[in-house]
Each structure stands twice: as C-alpha cells, then as structure tokens.
Design a protein around this motif. Sequence first.
Motif, short mmCIF file in Angstrom:
data_model
loop_
_atom_site.label_atom_id
_atom_site.label_comp_id
_atom_site.label_asym_id
_atom_site.label_seq_id
_atom_site.Cartn_x
_atom_site.Cartn_y
_atom_site.Cartn_z
N SER A 21 0.83 -1.20 0.00
CA SER A 21 0.00 0.00 0.00
C SER A 21 0.87 1.26 0.00
O SER A 21 0.60 2.23 -0.73
N ALA A 22 1.92 1.23 0.81
CA ALA A 22 2.83 2.38 0.85
C ALA A 22 3.52 2.57 -0.49
O ALA A 22 3.72 3.70 -0.95
N ALA A 23 3.88 1.47 -1.14
CA ALA A 23 4.53 1.56 -2.45
C ALA A 23 3.61 2.22 -3.47
O ALA A 23 4.05 3.02 -4.30
N ALA A 24 2.33 1.86 -3.41
CA ALA A 24 1.36 2.45 -4.34
C ALA A 24 1.25 3.95 -4.12
O ALA A 24 1.18 4.73 -5.08
N ARG A 25 1.26 4.39 -2.87
CA ARG A 25 1.16 5.83 -2.59
C ARG A 25 2.44 6.56 -2.98
O ARG A 25 2.40 7.67 -3.50
N GLU A 30 2.50 -8.64 -7.67
CA GLU A 30 1.76 -7.47 -7.19
C GLU A 30 2.69 -6.27 -7.09
O GLU A 30 2.32 -5.15 -7.46
N GLY A 31 3.90 -6.51 -6.60
CA GLY A 31 4.86 -5.43 -6.51
C GLY A 31 5.23 -4.87 -7.87
O GLY A 31 5.35 -3.66 -8.06
N MET A 32 5.37 -5.75 -8.85
CA MET A 32 5.71 -5.31 -10.21
C MET A 32 4.57 -4.49 -10.80
O MET A 32 4.80 -3.51 -11.51
N LYS A 33 3.33 -4.90 -10.52
CA LYS A 33 2.19 -4.13 -11.01
C LYS A 33 2.19 -2.72 -10.44
O LYS A 33 1.74 -1.78 -11.11
N LEU A 34 2.68 -2.57 -9.23
CA LEU A 34 2.70 -1.27 -8.57
C LEU A 34 3.88 -0.42 -9.01
O LEU A 34 4.03 0.72 -8.58
N GLY A 35 4.74 -0.99 -9.83
CA GLY A 35 5.88 -0.23 -10.33
C GLY A 35 7.09 -0.22 -9.42
O GLY A 35 7.96 0.63 -9.57
N THR A 36 7.16 -1.17 -8.47
CA THR A 36 8.34 -1.24 -7.62
C THR A 36 9.52 -1.77 -8.44
O THR A 36 9.34 -2.30 -9.54
N HIS A 37 10.71 -1.64 -7.89
CA HIS A 37 11.90 -1.88 -8.69
C HIS A 37 12.72 -3.10 -8.27
O HIS A 37 13.74 -3.40 -8.88
N GLY A 38 12.29 -3.78 -7.23
CA GLY A 38 13.01 -4.97 -6.82
C GLY A 38 12.32 -5.68 -5.67
O GLY A 38 11.39 -5.16 -5.05
N TYR A 39 12.77 -6.90 -5.39
CA TYR A 39 12.17 -7.73 -4.35
C TYR A 39 13.31 -8.49 -3.69
O TYR A 39 13.97 -9.33 -4.32
N LEU A 40 13.56 -8.18 -2.43
CA LEU A 40 14.68 -8.73 -1.70
C LEU A 40 14.19 -9.55 -0.52
O LEU A 40 13.36 -9.09 0.27
N LEU A 41 14.67 -10.78 -0.39
CA LEU A 41 14.30 -11.60 0.76
C LEU A 41 15.09 -11.17 1.99
O LEU A 41 16.27 -10.81 1.90
N LYS A 42 14.44 -11.24 3.16
CA LYS A 42 15.10 -10.83 4.40
C LYS A 42 16.31 -11.71 4.72
O LYS A 42 17.24 -11.27 5.40
N GLU A 43 16.28 -12.93 4.23
CA GLU A 43 17.38 -13.85 4.51
C GLU A 43 18.59 -13.58 3.63
O GLU A 43 19.63 -14.22 3.78
N SER A 44 18.47 -12.62 2.70
CA SER A 44 19.56 -12.34 1.77
C SER A 44 20.82 -11.87 2.51
O SER A 44 20.75 -11.20 3.54
#
Length: 216
Positions: A66-70, A94-108
Amino acid sequence: MTMIRILVADDHALVREGIRYVLDSEPDFEVVAEAANGREAVELALQHKPDVVVLDITMPEETGLSAAARLRDLLPSARVLLLSMHDQAEYVREGMKLGTHGYLLKESAGEDRRAAIRAVYAGGTFFSPAVVKRLPAPTPPQAPSAAALLRALTPRERDVLDGVARGLTNKAIAAELGISRRTVEAHRESLMRKLEIHNVAGLTRFALEAGLAGTP
C-alpha cells in the motif's frame, strides 16, 4: 562522491538495525530515516526525499504494498525495493504491477542487500535468486490465427483471395468483380505482403484454413 540516500521501513527494530549495519558500511550509503509501518514510511519519505525506499511488505497500519502504491504517486522519483520473508510469486507480481523496482528476501546476505540498493538506484531492478526461480516463465506470444488475419483484410482483398483460392486467373477475378486486372494484381500483392505469403499455393492454403475458399 554521490551519496545514495535510503529510507528503511520494517516493523521489527532488530531487522532495521541489521539493515542499517549492512548499509552503513558503505561510504556512499546514507540511511536518512527509519519507519516502523507503511504510513510512517510515506510520511518520512515525503519529508526526507530518499533515493531508495526499502519497504517490508507486511507491516501494521499500512502494508508495504500500500505504501509503495502511494509513493508511486506522491514521490515518483524514489526507487522502491520490497523486502520480505516470503518468496511467493504473487507478492512479486503485485509489486511489479505497482511499479516497484526490486524484491529482496530478508534472509539475503549483506552483499545482496548492497547490490540491490545499487541496482535500483542506477535505474535497474533486483530480485533475489530464490524469488526469480518461483516466477513462471513468460508465455511466448502466439501467432495470429488465420481468422484474425482474415479480419485485417479489406472486403475487396477477401474477394480477390476467394477468387485465387478457387483457382481463378487474374482476368477471371477481374471480370467477376467488375474491376481491372491491374487492380486485381495490386490486391494480390497487398494480400501477400499482409499475410507474409509469397505464392498462390500459400494463399489458397490460408483461405482454406480461414474457412473462406469456396468451390470453383
């Protein structure tokens, strides 16, 4: 040296501290703010104008999605990197639809976190390898059907195609349609160009597949 200004949002203080520890080790990284929920993340982002916003997906009051969309609407210059413990493909899509630029796992590993920040700041994208493996392969585009190609033809081109499929000569088609032989030839050339077919046999086969050809 250009500084990359970063906002980190996660509802767990220990996670935020861990991310800050990794990022503070880089001389060109500066964590300008930390947020504990999506609402606070948006407010602080508008205040500090960070280059990169790292958003945990599951946060109280307002989720990272939701924050990403705003942020997309309120601060389009910010690059958004989603952070999550989940590697489900639906979150990534869903993140890609919102136009975000990456997806990082917390375990990375810390190296991946730094690489992700640099990648999205530079205008690229970054997805954790485990996430990429979960995404379905893109569906190759399907070739247009014969019926779809037929609809792209003009009525006169379809008339000429029907004549060709019935084995009529250009002269016979011209007489049947009440047009000149040269006009028939022009329509045939247009048909071959549009359909990417280069001989009469191919035109006949296409007409049969499209259900157009009649009987001679």
